[in-house]
Design an enzyme around this catalytic site. Structure first.
Site, PDB file in Angstrom:
ATOM      1  N   GLN A   1      23.121  18.643  50.544  1.00  0.00           N
ATOM      2  CA  GLN A   1      22.101  18.620  51.603  1.00  0.00           C
ATOM      3  C   GLN A   1      20.913  19.418  51.095  1.00  0.00           C
ATOM      4  OE1 GLN A   1      24.488  19.768  55.322  1.00  0.00           O
ATOM      5  NE2 GLN A   1      25.977  19.693  53.651  1.00  0.00           N
TER       6      GLN A   1
ATOM      7  N   GLY B   1      29.087  26.695  64.431  1.00  0.00           N
ATOM      8  CA  GLY B   1      29.466  28.079  64.660  1.00  0.00           C
ATOM      9  C   GLY B   1      28.768  29.027  63.704  1.00  0.00           C
TER      10      GLY B   1
ATOM     11  N   GLU C   1      22.787  27.579  52.243  1.00  0.00           N
ATOM     12  CA  GLU C   1      23.967  27.825  51.421  1.00  0.00           C
ATOM     13  C   GLU C   1      23.635  28.850  50.345  1.00  0.00           C
ATOM     14  OE1 GLU C   1      25.543  24.681  49.093  1.00  0.00           O
ATOM     15  OE2 GLU C   1      23.759  24.426  47.867  1.00  0.00           O
TER      16      GLU C   1
ATOM     17  N   SER D   1      28.173  19.176  59.442  1.00  0.00           N
ATOM     18  CA  SER D   1      28.943  20.307  59.944  1.00  0.00           C
ATOM     19  C   SER D   1      30.379  19.868  60.182  1.00  0.00           C
ATOM     20  CB  SER D   1      28.317  20.823  61.250  1.00  0.00           C
ATOM     21  OG  SER D   1      29.046  21.900  61.781  1.00  0.00           O
TER      22      SER D   1
ATOM     23  N   LYS E   1      28.556  15.418  62.500  1.00  0.00           N
ATOM     24  CA  LYS E   1      29.761  16.202  62.713  1.00  0.00           C
ATOM     25  C   LYS E   1      30.893  15.475  62.019  1.00  0.00           C
ATOM     26  CE  LYS E   1      31.841  19.750  64.597  1.00  0.00           C
ATOM     27  NZ  LYS E   1      31.414  21.143  64.356  1.00  0.00           N
TER      28      LYS E   1
END
Length: 370
Positions: free
Chosen positions: A354, A86, A302, A234, A165
Site C-alpha cells: 500500500q 484498531g 508502516e 485492514s 476489510k
C-alpha cells in the site's frame, strides 16, 4: 446527469461501544439511517489479532441501527460496510466516519465537476489456504471493479482511496486447512494479517491497472516494488471475505464533498500530506481556503522494512515491547495531525503493498463551499 448524492460526517466516540453521537444525528434528522452505506472507524484497541474493540464497535453500531432499519443486527452488518481499524496511539483520537448515499434531488442541475462518490462490493468467502495468495488477489480485483461500477466511476484515475476489510488466520482456520491436506501462507496468526493485507492491496493495484495481473504467490510481502497508490487494507478476525469500499470522484454524483490523494514515500513525508490537502483545495491548519472545510484524512502507515528513514536507523522493527504497527501509527498520526490541526484522522497500520515501502497513501475529503 447527477444520480446520487453522497454525504460524509465524522463523529467523535467516547469508547468502542459509544453510538450516542450517531444516534443524536439520526434523531435530529441530520442522518437518514436508510442512507448509510459504510462506516469507517478508529478504535482504541491494539490493532492486533486479539483487538476485540473492532468487533465490539461493529456490534454496538449494528444493535443501535437495527430498530431504525427494521432489521436484525446480523442483517445490518450485511447491509452496511463496517471497517474498524484498531489503534489510536499518540494523538490519534477514536472516531467514526459515516458515509451515506441517496438519490440526487432535482435541485442539483447547477453542480459542476466531479464530486465524491462511493461504491461497495464483497468477495466470496476465502478458504484459509487462499489468504495471502493469488486467489485473494484475483477476487479482490474483481470486487474493486464491481465497487467502481457501484460508485459510477469508470476512470481509474478518479479512484482516490480503496478501503478493504480482509480476514486473518486463526489456529482453528490453519488446522482446518491442514485437515484438507493444504498449507496456509503462514502458521502465524499475526503474520497472516500482513499476508492478507498485502494480497488485498495487490488486488487493488491489478484492478486499477497499476501493476500487471500476472502476480505470483511468492510476490506477496516480497516484491516491494509492486504496490497500489490508493489501497488501504485492514485485517480482522470477524470475517472470511473482503469488504471493498471505493472512494473517488464521479460526474454522476451531486455530493457537496470532494476527495483527493497523494502518496507518502516515508513516515515523515509532510510534503505528500500537504499535496493531498492541496488536491482538494485545502492548506495546512488552520484550513480556511475559499470556504472549504476538512472532513477527514485517511492514511496508511508502516515501519520501513529496510530499517531506516532517510538514511537514519529506526528501531520500530526491533522493539519487542511495542508492535511496529503501533509505532508507525503514532508517528504518521502525529505528522498528519499537526498539519491537519486535529488528531481525529484515520491512520491505519500495516501498509504492505500500500504505497512504496515505508510509505503509504494519504487521502483527504473536503466539504465544498455552498
Amino acid at each position: 446527469m447527477r444520480t446520487t448524492s453522497v454525504g460524509v460526517v465524522r463523529i467523535a466516540t467516547k469508547g468502542p461501544g459509544d453510538v450516542s453521537g450517531l444516534m443524536t444525528m439520526i434523531d435530529s434528522g441530520a442522518i437518514d439511517p436508510n442512507d448509510i452505506l459504510a462506516v469507517l472507524g478508529k478504535t482504541e484497541g491494539n490493532g492486533g489479532v486479539n483487538d476485540f474493540t473492532r468487533e465490539y464497535a461493529v456490534a454496538a453500531l449494528c444493535t443501535a441501527l437495527a430498530p431504525h432499519l427494521r432489521l436484525s443486527p446480523q442483517e445490518v452488518e450485511h447491509r452496511i460496510a463496517f471497517v474498524m481499524s484498531g489503534g489510536t496511539e499518540g494523538v490519534l483520537s477514536p472516531h467514526i466516519t459515516v458515509f451515506t448515499r441517496s438519490r440526487a434531488d432535482q435541485g442539483t442541475a447547477g453542480v459542476a465537476g466531479k464530486r465524491l462518490s462511493i461504491g461497495m462490493a464483497h468477495t466470496r468467502d476465502f478458504l484459509p489456504e487462499e489468504l495471502g495468495r493469488s486467489a485473494q488477489i484475483a477476487e479482490t480485483a474483481r470486487a474493486v471493479k464491481a465497487a467502481m461500477g457501484d460508485a459510477g466511476i469508470a476512470d481509474p484515475a478518479d479512484v482516490h482511496f480503496v478501503q478493504i476489510k480482509c480476514p486473518l488466520l486463526t489456529s482453528d482456520r490453519i488446522e482446518a486447512a491442514g485437515a484438507r491436506g493444504n498449507k496456509t501462507a503462514t502458521t502465524s496468526a499475526y503474520g497472516s494479517m500482513a499476508y492478507s493485507r498485502g494480497a488485498s492491496a495487490l488486488g487493488v493495484a491489478v484492478a486499477l491497472g497499476e501493476i500487471a495481473p500476472d502476480i505470483r504467490d511468492e510476490d506477496v510481502l516480497r516484491s516491494h516494488d509492486l504496490f497500489s497508490s490508493v489501497a488501504s487494507t485492514s485485517s480482522g478476525i470477524e470475517l472470511m471475505h473482503n469488504v471493498v469500499i471505493v472512494l473517488g470522484n464521479s460526474a454522476s454524483s451531486a455530493s457537496e464533498f470532494e476527495i483527493g490523494h497523494a502518496v507518502m514515500t516515508d513516515a515523515i513525508d509532510s510534503a505528500a500530506v500537504i499535496a493531498a490537502l492541496s488536491s482538494v483545495g485545502l492548506g495546512i491548519a488552520p484550513q480556511a481556503t475559499a470556504g472549504r472545510e476538512l472532513v477527514n484524512i485517511f492514511a496508511k502507515a508502516e515501519a520501513a522494512p529496510n530499517g531506516s528513514v532517510r538514511g537514519f536507523r529506526h528501531t520500530m522493527l526491533e522493539d519487542t515491547d511495542i508492535s511496529s504497527t503501533r509505532h508507525a501509527r503514532a508517528a504518521v498520526g502525529g505528522l498528519i495531525g499537526g498539519l491537519a490541526g486535529t488528531g481525529a484522522v484515520y491512520v491505519s497500520g500495516g501498509a504492505e503493498h500500500q504505497g512504496p515501502p515505508g510509505g503509504g497513501p494519504v487521502a483527504v475529503i473536503a466539504r465544498l463551499p455552498d
